[in-house]
Every structure is written in C-alpha cells, then in structure tokens.
Design a protein around this motif. Structure first.
Motif, PDB file in Angstrom:
ATOM      1  N   UNK A 139       2.858 -11.902   6.131  1.00 53.43           N
ATOM      2  CA  UNK A 139       1.785 -11.265   6.897  1.00 53.43           C
ATOM      3  C   UNK A 139       1.578  -9.835   6.414  1.00 53.43           C
ATOM      4  N   UNK A 140       0.357  -9.543   5.992  1.00 54.00           N
ATOM      5  CA  UNK A 140       0.020  -8.209   5.508  1.00 54.00           C
ATOM      6  C   UNK A 140      -0.944  -7.491   6.449  1.00 54.00           C
TER       7      UNK A 140
ATOM      8  N   UNK B 236     -11.965  -3.324   0.587  1.00 56.38           N
ATOM      9  CA  UNK B 236     -10.864  -2.543   0.027  1.00 56.38           C
ATOM     10  C   UNK B 236     -10.104  -1.751   1.076  1.00 56.38           C
ATOM     11  N   UNK B 237     -10.810  -1.135   2.018  1.00 58.15           N
ATOM     12  CA  UNK B 237     -10.148  -0.341   3.054  1.00 58.15           C
ATOM     13  C   UNK B 237     -10.164  -1.091   4.378  1.00 58.15           C
ATOM     14  N   UNK B 238      -9.703  -2.304   4.357  1.00 59.23           N
ATOM     15  CA  UNK B 238      -9.686  -3.154   5.546  1.00 59.23           C
ATOM     16  C   UNK B 238      -8.742  -2.555   6.587  1.00 59.23           C
ATOM     17  N   UNK B 239      -9.249  -2.177   7.767  1.00 59.66           N
ATOM     18  CA  UNK B 239      -8.407  -1.526   8.784  1.00 59.66           C
ATOM     19  C   UNK B 239      -7.383  -2.468   9.406  1.00 59.66           C
ATOM     20  N   UNK B 240      -7.466  -3.745   9.118  1.00 61.48           N
ATOM     21  CA  UNK B 240      -6.520  -4.717   9.683  1.00 61.48           C
ATOM     22  C   UNK B 240      -5.212  -4.777   8.905  1.00 61.48           C
ATOM     23  N   UNK B 241      -5.175  -4.141   7.724  1.00 59.69           N
ATOM     24  CA  UNK B 241      -4.007  -4.221   6.856  1.00 59.69           C
ATOM     25  C   UNK B 241      -2.961  -3.190   7.273  1.00 59.69           C
ATOM     26  N   UNK B 242      -1.700  -3.592   7.354  1.00 56.44           N
ATOM     27  CA  UNK B 242      -0.601  -2.694   7.718  1.00 56.44           C
ATOM     28  C   UNK B 242      -0.163  -1.877   6.497  1.00 56.44           C
TER      29      UNK B 242
END
Length: 239
Positions: free
Chosen positions: A100-101, A127-133
């Motif tokens: 999980x990323x 590219x700057x997906x706010x869902x990514x940790x």
C-alpha cells in the motif's frame, strides 16, 4: 450488469457483453505465440517469482510494519484488474497485490481527482497525488510497491514481463486496437515501465505493448528485466 459504454455513452463495438460478475466478452482472441516460448516463459516465471518471494520475505515484513506505522490500514493493497483474453474472447478479473502506497481511503477519494488526470486515454495518473503517503512516494518511485505481484506471477495470473493489467472501469473506454494488448498475459514489467512510465501517454503505452507482442521472445524478456532493474534503482519516469 456492467456498462459497456464509453465516456460519451456510446456502446463500445469491441465489447460483445459485460456481465455482472465483472467479466467482459470481446471479439478478440489470445495470441499464444510459439509453444516452446510459452513453456520457457512459464518455467522462468515460476522459478524467478519463487526466488524473489523467498529472498524478499524479511524485507517485505519490515516494509509492511513501516507502512502500517505511518498510516492505518492493511499494508498489502489488493485491486481488481483484468487478465488476458481467453480462447472464447472472455476477459476475466483477478485480484492483484501491491504494497500500500496510499492512504486507506484512496479509492473513495479517486472520484474527486478524476478531473486532474494528467494522462489522456483509459488510465489515471497524477504526479502530485495527495493520496500517496511519504513511504508510498519512495516505494512507487522505485517500483517496490509492485513486488507482491510476484505472488500473482507464481499463481499464473500474471507473467514477469507483459502489458500492465487494466482496471475494469478502463475497459469500456478502450478503442478497438487497445484490446490487442490484452491478448497476452499481463506482466509485472514491460516496455512501458522501462521507457518512461508516467512520462508517457496512454497511446504511447499501447504502442509499446503492441510492439512487445510482435517482438516477444525469451531473450527480449530477459533484456526488459535487466532494464527494469536499472529503473528500480534510478526511479526514472515514476509518478
């Protein structure tokens, strides 16, 4: 019933039927290729994926712990993807695994981000997906999040090398030529991953996949795996 219509509401003529169990039936048939190549490819898939799973077992456990400490939720993420077209033209879904990323509610938040898609065609990339940790950004850049898919390879749902499996929601948006990329078993890596990844458009990805289908051989697969190792270390083209 699933819809077999595209974004404009017109029925996709490449889809004969879309069933409630998640399958699609198309006019397309699998491209099996040479028997010797298929046997060698499957034998390599089994041996290589088993070796990677064994070697990566302890590092994977530590990564799962780090993911879980950063954000709540299961550290292994599973997602329904579409496999290879069967002999009767049926396209079946399967469950694909990743580290999980993203945050646990990423799927629910996708709808609010669709208008920010940076790739044309039946694919979502941002590219700057706010869902990514924070950990997710690192493992995505170096493709470490894809490692659990060696389980899919061992199970025969995927191959080490091949076109990436699409999401079910992307299938109704496919144009006729796009379906040919689904006539071979989907892969963990392929020409798209070593040729720019997120820097490429959906059409570029399809072109690379169709070129791979025409050129595929055991030696070509080994070359793509070697190039993938380089991309893993450099993070080239990652979203």
């Amino acid at each position: 019933m699933l819809s077999s219509t595209g974004l404009l509401g017109e029925k996709n003529p490449s889809i004969v039927d879309a069933a409630a169990n998640g399958t699609f039936r198309t006019h397309y048939r699998p491209e099996l290729g040479r028997r010797g190549y298929r046997i060698a490819k499957r034998a390599f898939d089994i041996a290589f994926s088993a070796a990677v799973i064994a070697v990566a077992a302890i590092p994977s456990a530590l990564l799962c712990l780090a993911i879980r400490l950063e954000s709540p939720g299961c550290p292994i993420y599973s997602q329904i993807r579409m496999g290879r077209i069967d002999r009767d033209g049926t396209l079946h879904p399967f469950r694909m695994y990743k580290f999980r990323s993203m945050y646990a509610d990423a799927d629910e938040r996708l709808a609010e981000l669709l208008d920010k898609n940076e790739v044309e065609g039946a694919m979502f990339k941002m590219k700057d997906d706010p869902r990514v940790t924070m950990i997710g950004r690192f493992i995505r850049r170096h493709s470490i999040d894809e490692f659990p898919q060696f389980v899919n390879v061992l199970l025969g749902q995927m191959s080490v090398v091949g076109p990436r499996p699409p999401l079910p929601r992307e299938i109704p948006e496919y144009e006729s030529r796009d379906f040919r990329r689904l006539t071979v078993k989907p892969g963990l890596t392929g020409p798209w991953q070593v040729s720019g990844r997120s820097d490429l458009s959906f059409e570029d990805m399809v072109n690379l996949d169709l070129e791979y289908i025409d050129k595929r051989s055991f030696l070509y697969d080994l070359k793509l795996i070697a190039r993938t190792v380089k991309v893993i270390f450099t993070g080239e083209g990652a979203a």
